[in-house]
Design an enzyme around this catalytic site. Structure first.
Site, PDB file in Angstrom:
ATOM      1  N   ASP A  44      -4.680   0.215   3.382  1.00 38.05           N
ATOM      2  CA  ASP A  44      -4.482  -1.213   3.625  1.00 38.05           C
ATOM      3  C   ASP A  44      -3.374  -1.433   4.641  1.00 38.05           C
ATOM      4  O   ASP A  44      -2.275  -0.904   4.492  1.00 38.05           O
ATOM      5  CB  ASP A  44      -4.147  -1.919   2.311  1.00 38.05           C
ATOM      6  CG  ASP A  44      -4.028  -3.426   2.477  1.00 38.05           C
ATOM      7  OD1 ASP A  44      -4.880  -4.016   3.164  1.00 38.05           O
ATOM      8  OD2 ASP A  44      -3.089  -4.012   1.922  1.00 38.05           O
ATOM      9  N   ASP A  75      -5.788  -8.228   9.362  1.00 34.42           N
ATOM     10  CA  ASP A  75      -5.724  -7.823   7.963  1.00 34.42           C
ATOM     11  C   ASP A  75      -6.970  -7.056   7.560  1.00 34.42           C
ATOM     12  O   ASP A  75      -8.075  -7.602   7.552  1.00 34.42           O
ATOM     13  CB  ASP A  75      -5.563  -9.071   7.089  1.00 34.42           C
ATOM     14  CG  ASP A  75      -5.319  -8.735   5.625  1.00 34.42           C
ATOM     15  OD1 ASP A  75      -5.134  -7.542   5.312  1.00 34.42           O
ATOM     16  OD2 ASP A  75      -5.304  -9.662   4.808  1.00 34.42           O
TER      17      ASP A  75
END
Length: 484
Positions: A364, A159
């Site tokens: 992201d 992540d």
């Protein structure tokens, strides 16, 4: 007179031919709807029998002063751990996770910053919670790596929106269900708790201190009420046959609600405690990933750490610094072209990161659908609708307000779409912005508007590109057709 005529001809040539023009961008590209469908829960690409569990089988060791190396790992989508769900159920769940994540990121980005860069650990535990801002299920892709010595292999979510490495540990006061046995640090020869007085402990946003053992404690609370709490320690991580020693990890003995199936999280954020932040010298502060289009390819996605992460064909844009938040990767988006023409209503000012850290655009890996500030989204969407007026419209679906009925269509022409970052024009394949949303031929424009000031470039738009994070050069690059 003759000299003036030549000068005029040169000027016309210069402005007509020698300077690049956005009008020269192609207007349409082909989409083949029948070759794309909702992704199913494909089996993971990892082969447990090939993983070395004996220390004698492990190859090179990467310590803090070792020479530079590169490591390549397969990535699988988190849906692979939900084999009992239909493609439609998986897609619906993905959009729900996505909405929670976007809301949480916006909340985190809007927070008032703390004034101190380091934080003294609280004796005896925690008096308050730090909210990471990311909600349950954060992160869409996972890999398999070894923890401890001898290495015990577990699934870890990757992540770019998180700054800490953590996993569930025995003994568990509360642990959620995961695919592998829970890691027991008592069985590892390389596990070592971090003293409360250590600079590593002070880097935590929320640090506690076990006064009996004088060892550091960590706590991360998430936007939906989930959390992980435990010891902050150093441990050896094994990536295929390469060992990385001395990585600071959270060993969670009390965990609730997170990442069902995976053991924990490998944070790839921009902060100092993320995996890239800790291992900068070993991998020259470089990593990249390429996420395949799962609706059309059975190949695994991949992540690369080290110099091999940088593609020669990548176009780079500078990274921006947010004065109040160092986790996210901010870039400068100058505009968008649809159908070969710059969209007039999409101005660079709409994406500006202001001096106090509000607004801006981030890249992201854990957000699926790109969100743009609403005025920019509406202008881009309307331009796309005009260019796609020959396609049969369909009702809205979930967060998507521009959908088409492409059933029984073998081939359609759709307007091109280019994201203009500073220094890098990124032309998206049609499959990165017109995606299937059901099994009946409905495709939707895969962008959405947001009322927050923060825009997010999501992983659907990143598919097929090798996205390069060169932290030493303070830049992010995009290499088309980078998954080969």
């Amino acid at each position: 007179m003759e000299g003036r005529r030549k000068a005029l001809l040169f000027t016309l040539c210069f402005f007509s031919f020698c300077l690049p023009s956005f009008s020269s961008l192609p207007s349409y590209q082909t989409l083949i709807p029948t070759s794309h469908s909702l992704p199913s829960a494909s089996p993971t690409s990892f082969q447990p029998e090939s993983e070395p569990v004996s220390e004698s089988l492990i190859g090179s060791e990467l310590g803090s002063d070792s020479e530079l190396s590169s490591i390549t790992l397969n990535l699988d989508h988190i849906d692979a751990l939900s084999s009992n769900r239909t493609p439609q159920e998986l897609f619906t769940s993905r959009l729900q996770r996505d909405s929670r994540r976007v809301e949480s990121i916006a909340t985190l980005a809007a927070r008032v910053p703390r004034r101190n860069a380091t934080h003294a650990p609280r004796p005896g535990g925690f008096s308050s919670s730090v909210v990471s801002g990311l909600s349950q299920g954060s992160g869409e892709y996972f890999t398999r790596l070894g923890v401890g010595t001898p290495a015990r292999y577990v699934y870890m979510v990757l992540d770019t929106g998180s700054d800490i490495v953590w996993l569930q540990c025995a003994p568990c006061r509360r642990c959620y269900s995961q695919s592998d046995p829970i890691f027991d640090p008592r069985k590892s020869r390389t596990y070592s708790t971090i003293p409360c007085s250590s600079p590593l402990c002070r880097r935590l946003d929320s640090a506690g201190c076990n006064t009996r053992r004088r060892s550091c404690l960590y706590q991360v609370s998430y936007g939906d009420g989930s959390f992980t709490v435990g010891d902050f320690a150093t441990e050896t991580l094994t990536f295929r046959r390469n060992r990385v020693k001395g990585v600071a990890v959270g060993c969670g003995h009390d965990n609730e609600g997170l990442f069902v199936g995976a053991a924990g999280l490998l944070g790839l954020g921009k902060g100092r405690l993320s995996f890239p932040g800790q291992t900068g010298r070993r991998f020259n502060q470089k990593f990249s990933y390429c996420l395949v289009d799962r609706s059309a390819s059975s190949k695994p996605s991949s992540v690369v750490f080290g110099n091999a992460a940088v593609s020669r064909t990548a176009k780079f844009t500078p990274l921006l610094s947010n004065p109040k938040l160092d986790t996210f990767y901010y870039v400068e988006l100058l505009g968008i072209s649809v159908g070969g023409t710059r969209v007039p209503g999409v101005a660079a000012s709409l994406f500006k990161l202001d001096p106090i850290g509000n607004g801006g655009v981030i890249i992201d890996s854990g957000t699926s659908v790109t969100r743009l500030v609403r005025p920019a989204y509406i202008a881009m969407r309307d331009a796309f609708r005009v260019g796609a007026k020959s396609l049969k419209r369909a009702p809205d679906y979930s967060l998507f307000d521009t959908c088409f009925d492409l059933s029984h269509q073998n081939e359609v022409k759709v307007p091109t779409l280019v994201l203009h970052f500073r220094g890098a024009d990124v032309s998206l394949p049609a499959t990165n912005y017109l995606i299937p949303v059901d099994t009946n031929g409905k495709f939707c424009f895969a962008f959405a508007g947001t009322m927050s000031g923060l825009s997010i470039i999501g992983n659907i738009q990143q598919q097929g590109f090798r996205v390069v994070y060169d932290l030493m050069g303070s830049r992010v690059g995009f290499a088309p057709r980078g998954c080969a």
